[in-house]
Design a protein around this motif. Sequence first.
Motif, short mmCIF file in Angstrom:
data_model
loop_
_atom_site.label_atom_id
_atom_site.label_comp_id
_atom_site.label_asym_id
_atom_site.label_seq_id
_atom_site.Cartn_x
_atom_site.Cartn_y
_atom_site.Cartn_z
N ALA A 178 -1.28 -8.61 2.23
CA ALA A 178 -2.61 -7.90 2.80
C ALA A 178 -3.66 -7.67 1.62
CB ALA A 178 -2.34 -6.81 3.61
N CYS A 180 -5.45 -5.20 1.45
CA CYS A 180 -5.25 -3.74 1.16
C CYS A 180 -4.74 -3.45 -0.21
CB CYS A 180 -4.46 -2.80 2.18
SG CYS A 180 -5.27 -3.15 3.67
N LEU A 181 -3.43 -4.12 -0.59
CA LEU A 181 -2.94 -3.90 -1.82
C LEU A 181 -3.86 -4.24 -3.20
CD1 LEU A 181 -0.32 -3.82 -3.22
CD2 LEU A 181 0.32 -5.84 -2.86
N LYS A 184 -6.30 -1.11 -3.30
CA LYS A 184 -5.69 0.16 -3.73
C LYS A 184 -5.42 -0.15 -5.13
CE LYS A 184 -5.43 2.86 0.08
NZ LYS A 184 -6.40 2.35 0.64
N CYS B 266 0.71 -3.15 5.85
CA CYS B 266 -0.74 -3.31 4.84
C CYS B 266 -0.33 -2.88 3.58
CB CYS B 266 -1.77 -2.87 5.37
SG CYS B 266 -1.95 -1.13 5.94
N THR B 267 0.62 -2.15 3.32
CA THR B 267 1.06 -1.63 1.98
C THR B 267 0.31 -0.33 1.60
OG1 THR B 267 -0.51 -2.59 0.44
CG2 THR B 267 1.40 -3.81 1.13
N MET B 271 0.71 2.55 -1.59
CA MET B 271 -0.26 2.44 -2.61
C MET B 271 -0.46 4.06 -2.77
SD MET B 271 -0.65 -0.52 -3.73
CE MET B 271 0.91 -0.71 -3.50
#
Lengths: 274, 371
Positions: A178, A180-181, A184, B266-267, B271
């Motif tokens: 994803a 998002c990783l 972040k 989605c992690t 995170m």
Amino acid sequence: MIQPLPIIAEPSKPRKPRPRLGVFKFASCDGCQLSLLDCEDQLLDVAEKVEIAFFREATRRPLEGTFDVALVEGSISNSEQEAAIRDVRARSRFLVCLGACASHGGIQALRNQSKSEELIRIVYADPSTIELLDQSHPASAYVPVDLELPGCPINKDQLIEVLAWTLAGARPMIHRHALCLECKRRGLVCVLVARGEPCLGPATSTGCGAICMSYDRPCFGCYGPAEKPNASALAARLAELGAAPDAIRRLFQTFYATAPDFQKASRIHDGTRV
Amino acid sequence: MSGGPATGHAVIDKSEIETLIQGLWKSGYTVVGPTIAQSAIVIDEIKSAADLPIGWTDLQEGGSYRLKKRDDQAYFGYAVGPHSWKKYLFPARLTLYTIKKNAAELEIIAPDPAPRYAFLGVRGCDLRAIEVQDRTFLQGAYVDPHYKARREQALVIAVNCAQAASTCFCTSMGTGPRARGGYDLALTEFADRFLVEVGSERGQGVLASLASRPAVQADLVLADNQARATAESMTRTLDVSDMPGLFYENLDHPRWDQVAERCLSCTNCTMVCPTCFCHSVDDVPDLAGETSQRVRVWDSCFNPEFSHVAGGNTRPQIRERYRQWLTHKLASWVDQFGVSGCVGCGRCITWCPVGIDLTEETAAIRGRLEA
């Protein structure tokens, strides 16, 4: 008489044969091919490491011989292209699809959900000149594909990575987690959580480097589905945040309209009263 | 705390924060602390007190974070944001070394030396989080040299929380709202001044560089009252009385299927978690085939690729990935490191795009157990 200069100069001194690279275009906008030219400084390294044996955007060399690496851009949209992709496959050892068109049919695959004849009649004054397959297909519908790079367009850094790994004799590692990783890791603030923006990042594959979020914009899914996404749950959340059903449908049905996860997510409101 | 003389304490004016920041930079520290960026209070380099989120606070709930103007000019009047200090101690992307191909041999080039950080504004929950990551990276036979270099040099200035977000539950985890050790200095913010508590000799040295005056008993009482009020205002709780057994006995609970329907895998929770430490190592060769970098990046148990092994995936379903994360965080972490992996900061609740709340999930699983 002035000779036209080739855009990429052939080295003058004799040298050992380099791997032959071919770049092939099908139904597409040329944006992914241009990512290769966009490599600028690194393009010289590419030209040093491989023989750019066929690349219509950059050289006048005719199509001949075989290729160690074929980069394929675009979807298969007519019967001529169907024959051409089989020919490219037969000539090539390692076939890499570049971008959403070659791997999923691309934006032009939106026509897969309608009758092509009707669309042709709307768009063209003289439809008789248009020869079209019923649907816009990925290359993998016709030939085995060794690797697909996501994106509309692809990320040139990923392309360089693929070439570097392939030249080193290793299989390239293309991550499909994803987005998002990546967001972040870059320390970017979630636009969905902090501003309620309809962001597709949680269901979309990494690869772009989280460009849009670094400009405070939500992801619109141009790298296609991540590995095993829960896109339908994301669609439901976007609805809770106030996104209209039609807006959600369009979000999931633009760049990767044929991807099953995105198709399913785009239909969460079908058959329900909204 | 009350009753005794106010030793180890001092009071500074608010304007001394600027002196503190400038002094730390002059002493060779890279000062990092809270600042506003991209609609949130993040942690980044702080060049002056003007970079602090003065007069701002945060409103947090499951899946939602909003900045809000305060009616006062508090320097640290917010809870915690999307970043934690692991951003600096365990960087998201770190080149471990570079390999260069020379004529006869491979040359290994070490990375640049670790920066010397001063952390300004570390909350009680985050102090515990640093202690939890210490156990991961510094204990046992294999000490992580990159973490160690950053950790040993870091100066830690804590701030006691004067308010809780709706997502906070540090009182359940015994980590806050008041800093309980692990700092060089701890600040308690009042309307016109800070109470400073000294936690180390290094902290004493830093305090000596500021214009301070002795604290009086009333300051300590005020600080106690503030901590008590913050603790009492906390609305969220997590019962960990029956860990690790609760999860071990409920690996097939139907709640895992229910949460998997909502979880995006989605992690994000991992995170933003200040204790999650999973990572991958990537090789990044250059095109010329002359050099290659070995890069460590944050990874996550929610990333399917993370559990790819020869022959398949050990956790192919979201149900299994969520269960793995929560069971590790609250249960098997205790077996592995002797402490819970959760510090009650609530970041995973706020920054989950769909607002999944681990306190709710744990309560649901316990409900079945009691039935």
